[in-house]
Design an enzyme around this catalytic site. Structure first.
Site, PDB file in Angstrom:
ATOM      1  CG  ASP A   1      32.744  38.486  23.880  1.00 52.41           C
ATOM      2  OD1 ASP A   1      33.850  38.021  23.553  1.00 52.41           O
ATOM      3  OD2 ASP A   1      32.528  39.069  24.966  1.00 52.41           O
TER       4      ASP A   1
ATOM      5  CD  GLU B   1      35.905  42.322  37.924  1.00 53.72           C
ATOM      6  OE1 GLU B   1      35.365  42.560  36.831  1.00 53.72           O
ATOM      7  OE2 GLU B   1      37.002  41.770  38.032  1.00 53.72           O
TER       8      GLU B   1
ATOM      9  CD  GLU C   1      33.602  45.797  35.111  1.00 53.16           C
ATOM     10  OE1 GLU C   1      33.070  45.635  33.997  1.00 53.16           O
ATOM     11  OE2 GLU C   1      34.283  44.922  35.661  1.00 53.16           O
TER      12      GLU C   1
ATOM     13  CG  HIS D   1      33.874  42.130  25.950  1.00 55.22           C
ATOM     14  ND1 HIS D   1      34.513  41.024  26.451  1.00 55.22           N
ATOM     15  CD2 HIS D   1      33.937  43.080  26.903  1.00 55.22           C
ATOM     16  CE1 HIS D   1      34.960  41.314  27.677  1.00 55.22           C
ATOM     17  NE2 HIS D   1      34.610  42.539  27.966  1.00 55.22           N
TER      18      HIS D   1
ATOM     19  CG  HIS E   1      37.544  45.940  38.844  1.00 56.34           C
ATOM     20  ND1 HIS E   1      36.823  46.337  37.741  1.00 56.34           N
ATOM     21  CD2 HIS E   1      38.270  44.870  38.425  1.00 56.34           C
ATOM     22  CE1 HIS E   1      37.110  45.570  36.712  1.00 56.34           C
ATOM     23  NE2 HIS E   1      37.982  44.663  37.103  1.00 56.34           N
TER      24      HIS E   1
ATOM     25  CG  ASP F   1      41.561  42.028  37.423  1.00 58.34           C
ATOM     26  OD1 ASP F   1      40.998  41.396  38.336  1.00 58.34           O
ATOM     27  OD2 ASP F   1      40.953  42.588  36.498  1.00 58.34           O
TER      28      ASP F   1
ATOM     29  CG  ASP G   1      39.144  38.559  36.902  1.00 56.72           C
ATOM     30  OD1 ASP G   1      38.859  39.523  37.633  1.00 56.72           O
ATOM     31  OD2 ASP G   1      39.385  38.691  35.686  1.00 56.72           O
TER      32      ASP G   1
HETATM   33  C1  XLS Z   1      38.268  43.707  33.353  1.00 54.04           C
HETATM   34  C2  XLS Z   1      36.822  43.798  33.344  1.00 54.04           C
HETATM   35  C3  XLS Z   1      36.154  43.327  32.094  1.00 54.04           C
HETATM   36  C4  XLS Z   1      34.740  43.818  32.107  1.00 54.04           C
HETATM   37  C5  XLS Z   1      33.947  43.695  30.890  1.00 54.04           C
HETATM   38  O1  XLS Z   1      38.962  43.869  34.333  1.00 54.04           O
HETATM   39  O2  XLS Z   1      36.308  43.130  34.464  1.00 54.04           O
HETATM   40  O3  XLS Z   1      36.258  41.959  31.940  1.00 54.04           O
HETATM   41  O4  XLS Z   1      34.080  43.188  33.162  1.00 54.04           O
HETATM   42  O5  XLS Z   1      34.416  44.546  29.920  1.00 54.04           O
HETATM   43 MG    MG Z   2      34.345  42.826  35.200  1.00 49.57          MG
END
Ligand code: XLS
Ligand code: MG
Length: 343
Positions: free
Chosen positions: A51, A209, A173, A48, A212, A247, A249
């Site tokens: 970051d 992703e 994304e 980001h 998502h 979400d 992950d």
């Molecule tokens: C959030 C996103 C985020 C992106 C990067 O759900 O996955 O982490 O991948 O901005």
């Molecule tokens: Mg992501």
């Protein structure tokens, strides 16, 4: 050995805070994470904008580039690359109601300015890829935004960036919800449609992703194949997700093994990576994970990719053709099950 190159974001190793509880692990400095990533087998870092440049909102354009240059040095010292920079347009007080689609003109201007600075950061850290996860481009209250105007504002935002830098590429994304209720760009189809409306469609692609896509009720492998078919899959975020919840992950492949196999399969079959693309991870360690084991979800995800690459290598394409010819899809399905179960 994998045929792919891998990337990871610094947020993938985190303190374990969630919306219901505080951190449970100590913060690890970026330099230490970088060394850890390298050791595990990653060759690039996803960033980001903040970051790279902490407290970016209070820094001038020249302070931003100077800080980014130092991060580039850290990457060089480790022999690592930067994959992309994504402006974090969802935490600022100036993006409470969204960025490009905010109802406030001042906030929309801020979104453009911040995105252009992120392009500057891309140049400094040596990558040509800018990422947009449109976190707050949607609504909590359906009637609160004019979607027609919002879509045009998003296209205008993309055009401003394409115009600012003739070499930058942009990925979108998509995500259907969270932190908003209804996203304006929930799927890869929406992302591709936006791309087609810009002044330079080949420079605007997508990043899928896995989680998502699952949150949208779709198969991540198909979302990837769709963008691949249009020549616009600029990246992936491999992870996993248990149904349509928050979400999660999770580590790649731990919930939906067959879908994970098919994600690896479509990437292999379509030579993803041959233009320099990375398989990126976007995975979180479980909150229960102890501090000394907070990189295990990364290692496990890489191992899952490699194991599934082996399965793809063993996939009997001749048998697949025969079964398709015979229209015996029950047979094909059972063949895949046995392949995955080692039977
Ligand atoms: C959030 C996103 C985020 C992106 C990067 O759900 O996955 O982490 O991948 O901005
Ligand atoms: Mg992501």
């Amino acid at each position: 050995m994998s045929q792919f190159k891998f990337s990871v974001g610094p947020w993938n190793v985190h303190e374990g805070a969630d919306v219901f509880g505080p951190p449970v692990r100590p913060t690890i400095a970026f330099a230490e994470k970088l060394a850890g990533f390298k050791q595990i087998g990653f060759s690039a870092v996803q960033f980001h904008d903040d970051d790279v440049v902490p407290e970016i909102e209070s820094k001038s354009a020249s302070q931003i580039t100077a800080t980014a240059r130092k991060v580039k040095q850290m990457l060089d010292d480790q022999g690592m690359a930067a994959e992309f920079v994504a402006p974090r347009l969802w935490e600022s007080a100036r993006t409470i109601d969204g960025a490009f689609t905010s109802n406030s003109q001042a906030d929309r201007d801020y979104a453009i300015e911040r995105s252009l600075r992120a392009v500057d950061i891309c140049r400094e850290v040596g990558c040509d890829l800018l990422g947009f996860w449109y976190a707050r481009e949607g609504t909590l209250c359906s009637e609160s935004k004019d979607m027609h105007a919002g879509i045009h504002r998003m296209i205008e935002g993309l055009n401003r960036i394409l115009d600012y830098d003739g070499t930058i590429r942009i990925f979108i994304e998509p995500k259907p919800n969270e932190p908003i209720d209804r996203s304006f760009v929930p799927t890869m189809g929406h992302a591709m449609a936006l791309s087609a409306e810009t002044i330079d469609p080949p420079r605007v692609g997508g990043l899928v992703e896995s989680a998502h896509a699952i949150l949208a009720g779709l198969d991540p492998a198909n979302e990837m194949a769709f963008a691949l078919a249009l020549g616009k899959l600029f990246g992936v975020h491999f992870n996993d997700q248990n149904g349509m919840r928050y979400d999660q992950d999770k580590a790649f492949g731990v919930e939906n093994l067959r879908q994970a196999f098919n994600q690896v399969r479509v990437l292999v079959e379509n030579r993803f990576g041959s233009k320099g693309e990375y398989i990126g991870l976007d995975v979180k360690a479980m909150r229960t994970q102890k501090a000394e084991a907070c990189y295990e979800h990364l290692k496990n995800s890489l191992q899952m990719v490699e194991l599934l690459e082996q399965k793809v290598g063993q996939f009997d394409y001749q048998l697949q053709r025969q079964l398709i010819e015979a229209r015996d899809y029950e047979g094909l399905e059972m063949y895949v099950m046995k392949l995955l179960l080692g039977g």
